[in-house]
Design an enzyme around this catalytic site. Structure first.
Site, PDB file in Angstrom:
ATOM      1  N   LYS A 159      32.652 -19.432 -23.935  1.00 20.40           N
ATOM      2  CA  LYS A 159      32.840 -18.413 -24.969  1.00 20.40           C
ATOM      3  C   LYS A 159      32.026 -18.748 -26.216  1.00 20.40           C
ATOM      4  O   LYS A 159      31.314 -17.892 -26.755  1.00 20.40           O
ATOM      5  CB  LYS A 159      34.349 -18.367 -25.250  1.00 20.40           C
ATOM      6  CG  LYS A 159      34.817 -17.743 -26.507  1.00 20.40           C
ATOM      7  CD  LYS A 159      36.325 -17.575 -26.466  1.00 20.40           C
ATOM      8  CE  LYS A 159      37.121 -18.658 -27.161  1.00 20.40           C
ATOM      9  NZ  LYS A 159      36.919 -18.770 -28.595  1.00 20.40           N
ATOM     10  N   ASP A 197      40.522 -27.333 -28.919  1.00 18.85           N
ATOM     11  CA  ASP A 197      41.090 -26.128 -28.296  1.00 18.85           C
ATOM     12  C   ASP A 197      42.020 -26.459 -27.127  1.00 18.85           C
ATOM     13  O   ASP A 197      42.628 -25.559 -26.548  1.00 18.85           O
ATOM     14  CB  ASP A 197      39.957 -25.217 -27.806  1.00 18.85           C
ATOM     15  CG  ASP A 197      39.246 -24.551 -28.984  1.00 18.85           C
ATOM     16  OD1 ASP A 197      39.808 -24.539 -30.093  1.00 18.85           O
ATOM     17  OD2 ASP A 197      38.118 -24.048 -28.788  1.00 18.85           O
TER      18      ASP A 197
HETATM   19  C1  S3P Z   1      34.506 -22.647 -32.193  1.00 25.50           C
HETATM   20  C2  S3P Z   1      34.849 -23.671 -33.020  1.00 25.50           C
HETATM   21  C3  S3P Z   1      36.226 -24.191 -33.146  1.00 25.50           C
HETATM   22  C4  S3P Z   1      37.088 -23.746 -31.972  1.00 25.50           C
HETATM   23  C5  S3P Z   1      36.931 -22.290 -31.664  1.00 25.50           C
HETATM   24  C6  S3P Z   1      35.481 -21.970 -31.319  1.00 25.50           C
HETATM   25  C7  S3P Z   1      33.099 -22.193 -32.167  1.00 25.50           C
HETATM   26  O1  S3P Z   1      36.787 -23.693 -34.345  1.00 25.50           O
HETATM   27  O2  S3P Z   1      38.438 -24.043 -32.227  1.00 25.50           O
HETATM   28  O3  S3P Z   1      37.746 -21.923 -30.573  1.00 25.50           O
HETATM   29  O4  S3P Z   1      32.713 -21.426 -31.260  1.00 25.50           O
HETATM   30  O5  S3P Z   1      32.356 -22.601 -33.066  1.00 25.50           O
HETATM   31  P1  S3P Z   1      36.531 -24.408 -35.773  1.00 25.50           P
HETATM   32  O6  S3P Z   1      35.113 -24.289 -36.104  1.00 25.50           O
HETATM   33  O7  S3P Z   1      37.387 -23.640 -36.731  1.00 25.50           O
HETATM   34  O8  S3P Z   1      36.995 -25.816 -35.600  1.00 25.50           O
END
Ligand code: S3P
Length: 460
Positions: free
Chosen positions: A22, A338
């Protein structure tokens, strides 16, 4: 509202491919949009949150073609998108508010791009997204010269972003967030001079790797778990050519933990992205004594014929194992950020106490994942204590089937489904349709491996 009905089942056995990553899918779309020329993205995950990015990119004047229909390859949905990039300065002012649905990655990364545009845009999203903190991106973007307004003094969406002539900054992030780092780097593409970001921990580095794939020079220097990333503004992105999105490690986490917990199971997951900034859960399971394996896969083999944008891939496997509780804190927390809902399920089955600390960020994810995980696992008989920055779990617990709620959080819904596989009696997960936020085909994949999981309710 869709529910998931889970019966204790197994053993789980077989090979599966999980949907595309994703985080990488969002970035592939956003960077292809800014590139000069076309990019074909294979294995894009047709998840609800990535659809939000697709809609936003189209609203900014970018043409994206979808290959009609999706082919189901070994239980995973593989999408192909052709993005006709408009170049660094080709985006158009959107005619309406940009709806990022429930996607934190969409709103924060897009904010970085919009900060560099000579027009005003408004970004918003679902009720849950409108509760998530945006000050962390608004603040550095303001320092770069953009105007960012929002509810509660610019801290909550909707955000109104008036882009402008940006200047590079030298910014120390207070939290190790890949979304914040990426927003600053994307704004940095439009800024005069150099943008420097200091990250306090190993936040996922997909943006840096993908920028390099598009020909942008990005320098990263790591000192222990901290890093400094530098990028000079004004660099054009060349066409991404063919870009293959590896399978999502965060989705693989569910069948992997299920295989470890359900007796007599053995599961192999192929084509999984194993970027070390993402595989903290693997290391945690190994420390608990789980029989997990990772065989690196060259990115040019038959299953993935072309570039995976600099991302390593592997076959990841798991077999049923006796687990022992562990203490978790420090840098691994960022690399497993996550995966704490599913890790907590594993910890309920481990002998002894598992302590999770340094994980207060879990409170501002799709749900307050500390409170929600504790509340729901307790309904199934788990012995879990909530802590301000984590939790304490005593195991092994004999779980019993229960009526549980996803808190509209995809990862919580799938974690509770896995818990249901090792519980006595049936489990019903309410508001489970949200699983499509990241893992379309979850039920089919789990059923293919031998799990008794089925949809009920609307859309059956
Ligand atoms: C993500 C970064 C993470 C993660 C999120 C996806 C990304 O969040 O928890 O599901 O795609 O950059 P944070 O940047 O807030 O840590």
């Amino acid at each position: 509202m869709q529910r998931l009905i889970v019966h204790p089942s197994g053993p789980l056995a077989g090979i599966a491919r999980v949907p595309g990553d994703k985080s990488i899918s969002h970035r592939a779309l956003l960077l292809s949009a800014l590139a000069t020329g076309d990019t074909t993205i294979h294995g894009w995950v047709d998840a609800d949150v990535c659809r939000a990015t697709l809609r936003c990119v189209r609203s900014l004047g970018v043409t994206v073609e979808e290959t009609p229909g999706f082919t189901e390859i070994m239980g995973a949905w593989q999408g192909i998108l052709t993005v006709h990039g408009v170049g660094l300065h080709g985006l158009r002012e959107p005619a309406d508010v940009l709806d990022c649905a429930g996607s934190g990655t969409t709103i924060r990364l897009l904010a970085g791009i919009l900060a560099g545009q000579p027009f005003t845009s408004i970004v918003t999203g679902s009720e849950a997204l409108r509760r998530r903190p945006m000050g962390r991106v608004a603040e550095p973007l303001r320092l770069m010269g953009a105007t960012v307004l929002g509810r509660q003094d610019g801290r909550l969406p909707p955000l109104a972003i008036r882009g402008g002539q940006l200047r590079g900054i030298d910014y120390a992030m207070p939290v190790a967030s890949a979304q914040v780092k990426s927003a600053i780097l994307l704004a940095g593409l439009f800024a005069a001079g150099e943008t420097i970001v200091h990250e306090p921990g190993p936040a996922r580095d997909h943006t840096e790797r993908m920028l390099a794939h598009f020909g942008v020079v990005v320098e990263s220097q790591r000192t222990g778990s901290a890093a400094t990333i530098r990028l000079c503004g004004g660099q054009e992105l060349t066409s991404g050519g063919r870009l293959d999105v590896p399978g999502d490690f965060s989705s693989a986490a569910f069948p992997l933990v299920a295989a470890v917990l359900v007796p007599s199971s053995a599961v192999r997951l192929i084509g999984v992205g194993v970027n070390p900034t993402r595989t903290g859960l693997y290391d945690l399971l190994e420390s608990m004594g789980a029989a997990v394996g990772m065989e690196e896969q060259p990115p040019t083999d038959a299953t993935h014929p072309a570039s995976a944008a600099g991302e390593p891939m592997a076959t990841v496997s798991g077999r049923s194992s006796a687990l022992t509780g562990i203490e978790v804190g420090g840098e691994v927390v960022v690399r497993a950020i996550d995966e704490f809902p599913i890790f907590a399920v594993a910890a309920t089955q481990a002998a002894g106490t598992t302590v999770i600390r340094d994980a207060a960020e879990l409170r501002v994810k799709e749900s307050d994942r500390i409170a929600a995980v504790c509340t729901e696992l307790r309904k199934m008989g788990a012995d879990v204590e909530e802590r301000p920055d984590g939790m304490r779990i005593h195991g092994p617990a004999r779980l019993h089937g229960a009526l549980v709620d996803s808190h509209h959080d995809h990862r919580l819904a799938m974690s509770l489904a896995v818990a249901g596989l090792v519980a006595d009696g049936p489990t019903e997960v309410l508001d489970a349709g949200v699983i499509r936020d990241s893992f379309p085909g979850f039920v089919e994949t789990m059923r293919g491996l031998g799990a008794d999981v089925a949809w009920a309710g609307d859309g059956e």
